[in-house]
Scaffold this active site. Structure first.
Site, PDB file in Angstrom:
ATOM      1  N   GLY A  17     -20.126   4.077  19.059  1.00  0.00           N
ATOM      2  CA  GLY A  17     -18.882   4.095  19.606  1.00  0.00           C
ATOM      3  C   GLY A  17     -18.372   2.841  20.270  1.00  0.00           C
ATOM      4  O   GLY A  17     -19.207   2.145  21.022  1.00  0.00           O
TER       5      GLY A  17
ATOM      6  N   ALA B 156     -24.349  16.945  23.973  1.00  0.00           N
ATOM      7  CA  ALA B 156     -22.828  17.139  24.738  1.00  0.00           C
ATOM      8  C   ALA B 156     -21.650  16.696  23.907  1.00  0.00           C
ATOM      9  O   ALA B 156     -20.899  15.985  24.508  1.00  0.00           O
ATOM     10  CB  ALA B 156     -22.892  16.558  26.195  1.00  0.00           C
ATOM     11  N   LEU B 157     -21.404  16.831  22.682  1.00  0.00           N
ATOM     12  CA  LEU B 157     -20.733  16.204  21.837  1.00  0.00           C
ATOM     13  C   LEU B 157     -19.258  16.670  22.034  1.00  0.00           C
ATOM     14  O   LEU B 157     -18.912  17.836  22.402  1.00  0.00           O
ATOM     15  CB  LEU B 157     -20.916  16.812  20.267  1.00  0.00           C
ATOM     16  CG  LEU B 157     -22.694  16.572  19.868  1.00  0.00           C
ATOM     17  CD1 LEU B 157     -22.609  16.730  18.518  1.00  0.00           C
ATOM     18  CD2 LEU B 157     -22.993  15.130  20.044  1.00  0.00           C
ATOM     19  N   HIS B 158     -18.432  15.699  21.720  1.00  0.00           N
ATOM     20  CA  HIS B 158     -17.041  15.842  22.033  1.00  0.00           C
ATOM     21  C   HIS B 158     -16.182  15.142  20.827  1.00  0.00           C
ATOM     22  O   HIS B 158     -16.765  14.615  19.812  1.00  0.00           O
ATOM     23  CB  HIS B 158     -16.593  15.217  23.369  1.00  0.00           C
ATOM     24  CG  HIS B 158     -16.955  14.063  23.655  1.00  0.00           C
ATOM     25  ND1 HIS B 158     -16.673  12.920  23.014  1.00  0.00           N
ATOM     26  CD2 HIS B 158     -17.804  13.280  24.588  1.00  0.00           C
ATOM     27  CE1 HIS B 158     -17.151  11.725  23.451  1.00  0.00           C
ATOM     28  NE2 HIS B 158     -17.949  11.832  24.333  1.00  0.00           N
TER      29      HIS B 158
ATOM     30  N   GLN C 153     -33.677   5.294  29.501  1.00  0.00           N
ATOM     31  CA  GLN C 153     -32.303   4.466  29.737  1.00  0.00           C
ATOM     32  C   GLN C 153     -31.785   4.827  30.956  1.00  0.00           C
ATOM     33  O   GLN C 153     -30.787   4.264  31.363  1.00  0.00           O
ATOM     34  CB  GLN C 153     -31.457   4.320  28.538  1.00  0.00           C
ATOM     35  CG  GLN C 153     -30.973   5.767  28.108  1.00  0.00           C
ATOM     36  CD  GLN C 153     -30.015   5.726  26.783  1.00  0.00           C
ATOM     37  OE1 GLN C 153     -30.820   5.498  25.874  1.00  0.00           O
ATOM     38  NE2 GLN C 153     -28.614   5.717  27.067  1.00  0.00           N
TER      39      GLN C 153
ATOM     40  N   SER D  93     -15.700  11.065  27.338  1.00  0.00           N
ATOM     41  CA  SER D  93     -17.309  10.708  27.712  1.00  0.00           C
ATOM     42  C   SER D  93     -17.956  12.240  28.241  1.00  0.00           C
ATOM     43  O   SER D  93     -16.937  13.233  28.554  1.00  0.00           O
ATOM     44  CB  SER D  93     -17.366   9.840  28.996  1.00  0.00           C
ATOM     45  OG  SER D  93     -18.776   9.845  29.550  1.00  0.00           O
ATOM     46  N   SER D  94     -19.221  12.462  27.884  1.00  0.00           N
ATOM     47  CA  SER D  94     -19.658  13.412  28.237  1.00  0.00           C
ATOM     48  C   SER D  94     -20.003  13.616  29.703  1.00  0.00           C
ATOM     49  O   SER D  94     -19.922  14.771  30.132  1.00  0.00           O
ATOM     50  CB  SER D  94     -21.303  13.366  27.614  1.00  0.00           C
ATOM     51  OG  SER D  94     -21.114  13.437  26.226  1.00  0.00           O
TER      52      SER D  94
ATOM     53  N   GLY E 203     -15.083  12.496  20.659  1.00  0.00           N
ATOM     54  CA  GLY E 203     -15.178  11.146  20.412  1.00  0.00           C
ATOM     55  C   GLY E 203     -16.644  10.865  19.467  1.00  0.00           C
ATOM     56  O   GLY E 203     -16.514  10.272  18.519  1.00  0.00           O
ATOM     57  N   HIS E 204     -17.523  11.819  19.663  1.00  0.00           N
ATOM     58  CA  HIS E 204     -18.607  11.871  18.652  1.00  0.00           C
ATOM     59  C   HIS E 204     -18.132  12.593  17.306  1.00  0.00           C
ATOM     60  O   HIS E 204     -18.757  11.748  16.520  1.00  0.00           O
ATOM     61  CB  HIS E 204     -19.642  13.028  19.286  1.00  0.00           C
ATOM     62  CG  HIS E 204     -20.144  12.468  20.645  1.00  0.00           C
ATOM     63  ND1 HIS E 204     -20.111  12.982  21.785  1.00  0.00           N
ATOM     64  CD2 HIS E 204     -21.088  11.424  20.834  1.00  0.00           C
ATOM     65  CE1 HIS E 204     -20.646  12.660  22.609  1.00  0.00           C
ATOM     66  NE2 HIS E 204     -21.589  11.548  22.351  1.00  0.00           N
TER      67      HIS E 204
END
Length: 287
Positions: free
Chosen positions: A146, A31-33, A60, A184-185, A35-36
């Protein structure tokens, strides 16, 4: 540039053996945005080749968390990787990462049971375990994470140091949307009203940052005032924690603290768990 896609350990080993020069890894859950993308660009500056892992790690996620609905956008993620010149994408299934039920995992110790670890029991054991596996499988020279996940970054650095893992860990600054919300995703889960409430997280951090010259107690008070107001909003912010901590240990700093600190906050708006933080510096000159 179209990245090479590896989905199995064997495919990854074959691709890794062909990498010439240094390799930087950017671990993600997809779910890259933007930020990634900023992490990938930082990785490109640090090494000759860049690998991105895309894996939603079940270890997790705790009971009742959003594992099943966590966004999975693999085709769009590949396009983003291609746009950023990624060389290798490692996209394993859970069966590839965990061929059998894991019997040995990474114990995060006391640091993994406080702050976010107290809110999400078992989260950091699962996170550190998958990061250790990804580092071992890809064998990067550098890995980029990040700073938005500040406690995660601190724990990865500690794991690498304590276990003598041969990789350099680099933190990259938080990227925000124009209204201040940390990318954030999970932001895509937020409705219009929920997003309005969620903005209290970044507003609280800014309020704390503005009060840094008056010391840690003033920082906490300023941030908490914003969050208390958000708790009365509709929909309300359900605060998980607001802490002012040492960036290396995530233990609370004292009232007369000098030096670096992290103001970190987490809460839920509706069913969405969000975190944010800001680094601060206390010292005689700031008071």
């Amino acid at each position: 540039m179209t990245p090479v896609i590896a989905k199995t350990r064997e495919e990854l080993a074959a691709v890794r053996s062909g990498v010439r020069g240094t390799l930087a890894l950017v671990p993600t859950m997809g779910a890259l945005h933007e930020g990634h993308r900023s992490l990938i660009r930082r990785a490109r500056r640090e090494a000759d080749a860049v690998a991105v892992s895309i894996f939603v790690n079940p270890l997790q996620f705790g009971p009742g968390e959003d594992l099943d609905r966590y966004p999975r956008t693999f085709a769009a993620d590949l396009e983003a990787c291609a746009d950023e010149g990624v060389d290798v994408v490692f996209a394993p299934t859970p069966e590839v990462m965990y061929p059998g039920e894991p019997m040995v995992t990474i114990d995060p110790g006391a640091m993994g049971r406080i702050v976010e670890g107290e809110t999400r029991p078992g989260h950091f054991a699962g996170m550190l375990t998958v990061v250790a596996k990804l580092l071992n499988l890809t064998r990067p020279d550098v890995a980029v994470f990040g700073e938005k996940d500040a406690q995660q970054l601190a724990m990865i650095r500690r794991m690498v140091a304590d276990l003598d893992l041969p990789v350099e860990i680099i933190g990259a600054p938080t990227v925000r949307e124009p209204d201040g919300l940390a990318l954030s995703s999970r932001n895509r889960y937020l409705g219009e009203d929920e997003r309005s409430t969620a903005l209290a997280l970044s507003r609280a951090l800014r309020a704390g940052e503005d009060a840094v010259a008056d010391g840690p107690s003033a920082v906490r008070r300023a941030a908490r005032a914003v969050l208390e107001a958000a708790g009365a909003a509709e929909p309300p912010l359900e605060l998980d924690y607001l802490v002012l901590v040492d960036p290396a240990t995530f233990t609370e700093v004292a009232g007369g603290h000098d030096g670096p600190a992290v103001l970190a906050v987490a809460g839920r708006v509706g069913a969405t768990h969000l975190i944010d933080n800001v680094p601060l510096e206390f010292g005689k000159e700031s008071r």
